[in-house]
Each structure stands twice: as structure tokens, then as C-alpha cells.
Scaffold this motif. Structure first.
Motif, PDB file in Angstrom:
ATOM      1  N   PRO A  31     -11.183  -3.110  -9.481  1.00 30.24           N
ATOM      2  CA  PRO A  31     -11.410  -4.630  -9.672  1.00 30.24           C
ATOM      3  C   PRO A  31     -11.073  -4.978 -11.213  1.00 30.24           C
ATOM      4  CG  PRO A  31     -13.417  -3.587  -9.792  1.00 30.24           C
ATOM      5  CD  PRO A  31     -12.582  -2.448  -9.379  1.00 30.24           C
ATOM      6  N   THR A  32     -10.704  -6.205 -11.335  1.00 36.54           N
ATOM      7  CA  THR A  32     -10.502  -6.687 -12.781  1.00 36.54           C
ATOM      8  C   THR A  32     -12.065  -6.722 -13.363  1.00 36.54           C
ATOM      9  OG1 THR A  32     -10.882  -9.002 -12.447  1.00 36.54           O
ATOM     10  CG2 THR A  32      -8.590  -8.205 -12.394  1.00 36.54           C
ATOM     11  N   GLU A  33     -12.240  -7.004 -14.967  1.00 39.80           N
ATOM     12  CA  GLU A  33     -13.490  -6.767 -15.523  1.00 39.80           C
ATOM     13  C   GLU A  33     -14.235  -8.414 -14.796  1.00 39.80           C
ATOM     14  OE1 GLU A  33     -15.313  -7.206 -19.950  1.00 39.80           O
ATOM     15  OE2 GLU A  33     -13.025  -7.483 -19.598  1.00 39.80           O
ATOM     16  N   ALA A  34     -13.606  -9.267 -14.560  1.00 36.86           N
ATOM     17  CA  ALA A  34     -14.144 -10.658 -14.355  1.00 36.86           C
ATOM     18  C   ALA A  34     -14.339 -10.386 -12.721  1.00 36.86           C
ATOM     19  CB  ALA A  34     -13.052 -11.809 -14.596  1.00 36.86           C
ATOM     20  N   GLU A  75     -11.178 -17.114  -5.684  1.00 35.77           N
ATOM     21  CA  GLU A  75     -10.189 -16.373  -6.233  1.00 35.77           C
ATOM     22  C   GLU A  75     -10.679 -16.420  -7.688  1.00 35.77           C
ATOM     23  OE1 GLU A  75      -7.708 -14.647  -5.108  1.00 35.77           O
ATOM     24  OE2 GLU A  75      -8.514 -15.051  -3.154  1.00 35.77           O
ATOM     25  N   ILE A  76     -10.405 -15.237  -8.332  1.00 37.30           N
ATOM     26  CA  ILE A  76     -10.546 -15.012  -9.699  1.00 37.30           C
ATOM     27  C   ILE A  76      -9.162 -14.882 -10.252  1.00 37.30           C
ATOM     28  CG2 ILE A  76     -11.874 -13.839 -11.722  1.00 37.30           C
ATOM     29  CD1 ILE A  76     -13.579 -15.586  -9.647  1.00 37.30           C
ATOM     30  N   TRP A 105     -11.028 -19.286 -13.461  1.00 39.58           N
ATOM     31  CA  TRP A 105     -10.165 -18.603 -14.247  1.00 39.58           C
ATOM     32  C   TRP A 105     -11.198 -17.279 -14.742  1.00 39.58           C
ATOM     33  CZ3 TRP A 105      -5.377 -19.424 -14.537  1.00 39.58           C
ATOM     34  CH2 TRP A 105      -4.866 -20.770 -14.347  1.00 39.58           C
ATOM     35  N   ASN A 106     -10.443 -16.087 -15.277  1.00 39.83           N
ATOM     36  CA  ASN A 106     -11.236 -15.084 -15.722  1.00 39.83           C
ATOM     37  C   ASN A 106     -12.273 -15.493 -16.864  1.00 39.83           C
ATOM     38  OD1 ASN A 106     -10.018 -13.221 -13.924  1.00 39.83           O
ATOM     39  ND2 ASN A 106      -8.338 -12.499 -15.712  1.00 39.83           N
TER      40      ASN A 106
END
Length: 133
Positions: A31-34, A75-76, A105-106
Motif C-alpha cells: 500500500p501507499t503510505e496514505a 479512492e486515495i 488526495w493523499n
């Protein structure tokens, strides 16, 4: 029935190709950080007892987060998603399937998590709300 196809809980009438299932597993592992930060708050019904799943294959797409009960996809997005024609096509396809797509947004997740929570809760609780972007 083809043993190589599996069915997602949200759309039992539509098979998910094994490659799409593998891709979703990869996204869950990386996963992304966000996404990781938000999932930490959504998992295990921590957010207002609402059930979410992450990286869920739906048709040709993989949703970051899904609340099946509210037919809501979260959705991020990073900056690469700004004014994306692919995202518009994706959102239209998902909306035709009956889903609402809520995008953050992130930076929103990383800096304004309380506002993100409040927005998600409002959209889950009020099915008449339509996403703004």
C-alpha cells in the motif's frame, strides 16, 4: 463452472479473473503510505462500526476501499490522478454498477484524517450524498 474464476462478495454474478485477483493481492501487500494510514483506521470496523474491505476487484478495476453495504468506494489519489481521463472512465463504469466513488488526495489522508473520517461516515450513513470530484 470454471474453477479458475472466483466471485467477489459484492457482485456474485460477475467472475473475477485470476490475474485481477493476484493484482489486488499485490496492492494489499504494497500500500501507499496514505492507503496504509487510512486502512489502519478502517479495518476491523474501527470507524463507526462500518465494514470496509481493501483492494477489492470489481469488473476490470480494483477499488482501494469498499463499503459494500453503502455501495461506496473510497479512492486515495496522488497527484498523478489530477484530471485523469482513466479515472473518469473508471468512475463512470463503477457508477453504472451502482457504486458511488469518493476520492481523497493523499495529502488529505496524511494531514486531515479527522475530516476524511467525518466525510466517509456521512457518505456511508446518507446514501443520497453524491461525491464532489
Amino acid at each position: 463452472m470454471n474453477a479458475n474464476l472466483t466471485y467477489p462478495l459484492t457482485m456474485p454474478h460477475q467472475p473475477v479473473l485470476p490475474a485481477k485477483r493476484r493484482f489486488a493481492r499485490t496492492l494489499r501487500r504494497e500500500p501507499t503510505e496514505a492507503e496504509d494510514k487510512l486502512w489502519h483506521e478502517l479495518r476491523g470496523r474501527k470507524l463507526d462500526r462500518i465494514k470496509f474491505r481493501r483492494q477489492v476487484p470489481i469488473g476490470r478495476f480494483v477499488a482501494d476501499f469498499l463499503c459494500a453495504e453503502a455501495m461506496l468506494i473510497i479512492e486515495i489519489d496522488g497527484s498523478q490522478h489530477a484530471d485523469s481521463s482513466h479515472d473518469r472512465e473508471r468512475d463512470n463504469d463503477l457508477m453504472l454498477r451502482g457504486f458511488r466513488v469518493l476520492r481523497f488526495w493523499n495529502d488529505d489522508v496524511m494531514r486531515e484524517l479527522d475530516s476524511v473520517w467525518d466525510t466517509i461516515i456521512a457518505y456511508v450513513r446518507d446514501m443520497s450524498l453524491e461525491p464532489w470530484r
